[in-house]
Write a protein that holds these residues in place. Structure first.
Motif, PDB file in Angstrom:
ATOM      1  N   LYS A  76       0.818  -1.220   0.000  1.00 14.51           N
ATOM      2  CA  LYS A  76       0.000   0.000   0.000  1.00 14.51           C
ATOM      3  C   LYS A  76       0.845   1.261   0.000  1.00 14.51           C
ATOM      4  N   GLN A  77       2.095   1.115  -0.393  1.00 15.14           N
ATOM      5  CA  GLN A  77       2.937   2.298  -0.511  1.00 15.14           C
ATOM      6  C   GLN A  77       3.463   2.357  -1.933  1.00 15.14           C
ATOM      7  N   THR A  78       3.264   3.486  -2.571  1.00 16.88           N
ATOM      8  CA  THR A  78       3.688   3.568  -3.965  1.00 16.88           C
ATOM      9  C   THR A  78       5.010   4.311  -4.155  1.00 16.88           C
ATOM     10  N   LYS A  79       5.499   4.910  -3.089  1.00 16.76           N
ATOM     11  CA  LYS A  79       6.706   5.733  -3.222  1.00 16.76           C
ATOM     12  C   LYS A  79       6.500   6.800  -4.293  1.00 16.76           C
ATOM     13  N   THR A  80       5.331   7.332  -4.285  1.00 16.99           N
ATOM     14  CA  THR A  80       4.957   8.359  -5.257  1.00 16.99           C
ATOM     15  C   THR A  80       4.271   9.501  -4.533  1.00 16.99           C
ATOM     16  N   ILE A  81       4.642  10.719  -4.859  1.00 22.18           N
ATOM     17  CA  ILE A  81       3.916  11.860  -4.315  1.00 22.18           C
ATOM     18  C   ILE A  81       3.414  12.725  -5.465  1.00 22.18           C
ATOM     19  N   ALA A  82       2.390  13.488  -5.200  1.00 24.13           N
ATOM     20  CA  ALA A  82       1.833  14.352  -6.235  1.00 24.13           C
ATOM     21  C   ALA A  82       2.066  15.810  -5.878  1.00 24.13           C
ATOM     22  N   ILE A  83       2.295  16.614  -6.896  1.00 24.69           N
ATOM     23  CA  ILE A  83       2.357  18.058  -6.708  1.00 24.69           C
ATOM     24  C   ILE A  83       1.258  18.694  -7.535  1.00 24.69           C
ATOM     25  N   LEU A  84       0.407  19.435  -6.868  1.00 20.65           N
ATOM     26  CA  LEU A  84      -0.629  20.189  -7.580  1.00 20.65           C
ATOM     27  C   LEU A  84      -0.212  21.648  -7.672  1.00 20.65           C
ATOM     28  N   VAL A  85      -0.125  22.144  -8.867  1.00 22.38           N
ATOM     29  CA  VAL A  85       0.194  23.556  -9.065  1.00 22.38           C
ATOM     30  C   VAL A  85      -0.825  24.176 -10.010  1.00 22.38           C
ATOM     31  N   PRO A  86      -1.032  25.496  -9.871  1.00 28.25           N
ATOM     32  CA  PRO A  86      -2.008  26.147 -10.744  1.00 28.25           C
ATOM     33  C   PRO A  86      -1.529  26.169 -12.203  1.00 28.25           C
ATOM     34  N   THR A  87      -0.368  26.782 -12.436  1.00 31.16           N
ATOM     35  CA  THR A  87       0.098  26.902 -13.817  1.00 31.16           C
ATOM     36  C   THR A  87       1.580  26.631 -13.873  1.00 31.16           C
ATOM     37  N   ILE A  88       1.939  25.588 -14.524  1.00 33.97           N
ATOM     38  CA  ILE A  88       3.361  25.252 -14.571  1.00 33.97           C
ATOM     39  C   ILE A  88       4.125  26.241 -15.426  1.00 33.97           C
ATOM     40  N   THR A  89       3.416  27.027 -16.205  1.00 29.69           N
ATOM     41  CA  THR A  89       4.105  27.991 -17.063  1.00 29.69           C
ATOM     42  C   THR A  89       4.498  29.280 -16.335  1.00 29.69           C
ATOM     43  N   ASN A  90       4.030  29.449 -15.117  1.00 29.02           N
ATOM     44  CA  ASN A  90       4.547  30.543 -14.291  1.00 29.02           C
ATOM     45  C   ASN A  90       5.838  30.049 -13.641  1.00 29.02           C
ATOM     46  N   PRO A  91       6.972  30.714 -13.936  1.00 30.95           N
ATOM     47  CA  PRO A  91       8.290  30.198 -13.544  1.00 30.95           C
ATOM     48  C   PRO A  91       8.466  29.915 -12.055  1.00 30.95           C
ATOM     49  N   TYR A 113       6.651  28.061 -10.279  1.00 29.84           N
ATOM     50  CA  TYR A 113       6.320  26.668 -10.000  1.00 29.84           C
ATOM     51  C   TYR A 113       7.388  25.676 -10.449  1.00 29.84           C
ATOM     52  N   PRO A 114       7.958  25.855 -11.628  1.00 26.97           N
ATOM     53  CA  PRO A 114       9.094  24.991 -11.949  1.00 26.97           C
ATOM     54  C   PRO A 114      10.182  25.053 -10.889  1.00 26.97           C
ATOM     55  N   ALA A 115      10.423  26.246 -10.363  1.00 27.68           N
ATOM     56  CA  ALA A 115      11.446  26.375  -9.331  1.00 27.68           C
ATOM     57  C   ALA A 115      11.076  25.537  -8.108  1.00 27.68           C
ATOM     58  N   PHE A 116       9.834  25.601  -7.746  1.00 26.80           N
ATOM     59  CA  PHE A 116       9.330  24.825  -6.602  1.00 26.80           C
ATOM     60  C   PHE A 116       9.417  23.323  -6.897  1.00 26.80           C
ATOM     61  N   ILE A 117       8.889  22.961  -8.039  1.00 25.66           N
ATOM     62  CA  ILE A 117       8.837  21.552  -8.422  1.00 25.66           C
ATOM     63  C   ILE A 117      10.231  20.947  -8.491  1.00 25.66           C
ATOM     64  N   HIS A 118      11.124  21.727  -9.040  1.00 23.84           N
ATOM     65  CA  HIS A 118      12.483  21.221  -9.214  1.00 23.84           C
ATOM     66  C   HIS A 118      13.105  20.810  -7.890  1.00 23.84           C
ATOM     67  N   VAL A 119      12.948  21.657  -6.907  1.00 25.54           N
ATOM     68  CA  VAL A 119      13.517  21.346  -5.595  1.00 25.54           C
ATOM     69  C   VAL A 119      12.824  20.114  -4.993  1.00 25.54           C
ATOM     70  N   VAL A 120      11.524  20.093  -5.073  1.00 31.67           N
ATOM     71  CA  VAL A 120      10.805  18.945  -4.520  1.00 31.67           C
ATOM     72  C   VAL A 120      11.262  17.659  -5.217  1.00 31.67           C
ATOM     73  N   GLU A 121      11.420  17.743  -6.509  1.00 27.34           N
ATOM     74  CA  GLU A 121      11.810  16.532  -7.224  1.00 27.34           C
ATOM     75  C   GLU A 121      13.182  16.023  -6.778  1.00 27.34           C
ATOM     76  N   MET A 122      14.122  16.939  -6.649  1.00 26.82           N
ATOM     77  CA  MET A 122      15.456  16.539  -6.219  1.00 26.82           C
ATOM     78  C   MET A 122      15.407  15.866  -4.842  1.00 26.82           C
ATOM     79  N   GLU A 123      14.689  16.525  -3.939  1.00 20.43           N
ATOM     80  CA  GLU A 123      14.605  15.997  -2.584  1.00 20.43           C
ATOM     81  C   GLU A 123      13.901  14.643  -2.566  1.00 20.43           C
TER      82      GLU A 123
END
Lengths: 360, 360
Positions: free
Chosen positions: A57-72, A74-84
DNA sequence: CTGTTAGCGCATTCAA
DNA sequence: TTGAATGCGCTAACAG
């Protein structure tokens, strides 16, 4: 493709033993371990994460919900989360709810529930169903709570409150599953306006992203509006709602807002924007119309996206420690997902008004 | 949480029947269907996608690999793919291999294999292992092929060739699984340089993102370099490798390159950049150093990211139909994943040199 | 049209 | 320390 069973066969051990080796329990003797490892390598065995997830019951997957990925921002946010996240073996599912043509957030939540994500990070606004129309939300959120799935919001405490309330969740019991990371948008906005007032501006516009959804959907915007109003009041400048305007959350939206505002009888001399892309759009349109920045027009943005300091003129803005926030967002999710002790479920980060060349 | 079995019990039918209803096979009688639906609604049943994936070997998940999500061209691409994918019930796993501190691409491929993604879109360069060091890659790619997982590359045909070759895959049999969408980078680059030459420039720099990895990792860059050289040759301008320079793929990198080039004895008067962020960084640094654009310095970018036309001065650049490419990328993946007929496995898109204010 | 059944690959009891 | 057995929730034969 070989399965765990094949490995067991090849190594002449049971599947249980292979499983133990795979999961790093050191209850297996060195030589057995070695035999298993050899078999794994020999066969090119790869564990089937779907099967594993099915079982654990663990997928080792998390989701990120953002309004608009085209606003820079959010990529900055996502990038850090992804690395971590990747460092800890987690993978990111991206959900941007963007232009409104796609699914609403409740639908995302349902899909993500079905996919058994281990945790969810929500950025920005959240479209909360109306009172009396909350059945779907209630159900899905109760299911999440039941599963102990943690949420981290980069938003406003108050917005989370509404969200929880509409979900009809007992916060007494489940509060720990919901964390809010925020910034003091009211104060940040207040300071920007105050700075402009101090410089002598009296006609100050507030340019924001689309306000289709307001209370209680867009508390972050409401906070900024409040700070704006507070600074005006303090300076005895009457509030003029013609100066509060919204456009699409991008360069174009900002540019359009500027044009519209300039058509006013008594157009503003200063623009406070709820995002940097809007602010840069304003700068663009100002230049187009021959206005000199900052001599005739002052502009202040919000977020401090990378491009802000490279613009001509360099954009004055409110710096948000987005990478720190992103890192903290994952960290908390991680602690929660693994049932470690976690800090109090709210944290506010400092912002800083950075005056560069676009404002006087 | 209720399972399919619970629904079957409540509706007084077998699990098979519930499954049939769930999967929209209309071999179930209307009234049974209705009973099942009622039970589903009653119980608030949600299908367990992990269990379903476990059984069917389909996760309804695709992965997108991009170099740097912070370069605005990629969010634009990702956004379109996400919209298209979601419409078909697919979810996106995001993998950005960014700053090199994270895992290498082969590791991504392994993880994604384990997670049973249904298809993969790869953008940009791909770090292909050296000859004799391909064991891991071979194994994983053969496993993918074996599973019939389709790949779509937004890159260069030639790069895909190397990738396949190093993977030791029989292209005679499996070619259809690998699609390449590309643009004529050589020609685009050629045209940009030619335009500058025509305007009288003789010292023309090529500013690119980090060239740590070149042949066969970064064929897209190689193509641009070739076009650059071709145009110079045609104009009888000798190639000067001091004018070919690389920096990090962002504003800062572009700015640094400009400064470095200006320190040359005979600095360039024109800058062709392999990406818009680099070009905008160059513009920034040019302004900082008091150079007038385009009177003293001309700059041409690549990609035509949204901000390019909002800059001051507006950036001349090579427009890439990134949204069309993204749409096509998912479309092909979709056809392949569902074993529908798909078009030939390579397609080249047109680019267009857009001259705005940053070049003469 | 509907029910019965088997088994996907794994982790995890419980025994030995 | 290791092995045998069980079942997670679902789909897909196959049988009726």
């Amino acid at each position: 493709m070989p399965t765990l069973k094949d490995v067991a066969l090849a190594a002449k051990v049971s599947t249980a033993t292979v499983s133990l080796v795979l999961n790093g329990k050191n209850s297996v003797s060195p030589k057995t371990t070695e035999r298993v490892l050899a078999a794994i390598d020999e066969l090119g065995y790869r564990p089937n994460m779907v099967a594993r997830s099915f079982k654990t019951k663990q997928t080792k997957t998390i989701a990120i919900l953002v309004p608009t990925i085209t606003n820079p921002i959010y990529p900055a946010f996502i990038h850090v989360v992804e690395m971590e996240a990747r460092r800890e073996g987690y993978t990111i599912i991206l959900c941007s709810y963007d232009d409104g043509s796609g699914p609403v957030q409740t639908d995302f939540l349902e899909d993500l529930y079905d996919r058994n994500v281990d945790g969810i990070i929500v950025c920005g606004i959240f479209n909360i169903p109306k009172e009396g129309n909350t059945r779907k939300l209630e159900r899905i959120m109760k299911a999440y709570v039941n599963r102990k799935t943690p949420f981290v919001f980069y938003s406003e405490e108050e917005q989370l409150q509404y969200f929880i309330q509409r979900s009809n969740i007992d916060m007494g019991v489940h509060a720990a599953l919901f964390h809010t990371l925020s910034i003091d948008r009211n104060q940040a906005s207040y300071e920007a306006v105050k700075h402009l007032v101090t410089s002598g501006h009296r006609r100050i516009a507030l340019v924001s992203e689309s306000t289709r959804f307001l209370f209680p959907h867009n508390i972050p915007y409401m906070k900024k509006l409040e700070g704006y109003q507070r600074a005006l009041e303090e300076a005895n400048i009457p509030f003029d709602d013609a100066l509060v305007i919204a456009g699409s959350d991008d360069y174009r939206g900002g540019a359009q807002c500027f044009v519209e505002l300039q058509n006013l009888e008594n157009p503003p001399t200063a623009y406070v924007c709820t995002g940097d892309t809007l602010a840069l759009g304003v700068l663009h349109a100002a230049k187009n119309s021959g206005k000199i920045v900052p001599d005739e027009i002052s502009v202040i943005g919000f977020d401090n996206i990378p491009v802000a300091s490279y613009w001509n003129p360099k954009l004055s803005t409110i710096a948000v420690p987005i990478e720190t926030i992103a890192r903290e967002a994952f960290k908390r999710l991680y602690l929660l997902m693994n049932e470690f002790e976690s800090p109090p479920n709210r944290l506010m980060f400092d912002t800083e008004l950075v005056i560069r060349e676009s404002s006087v």
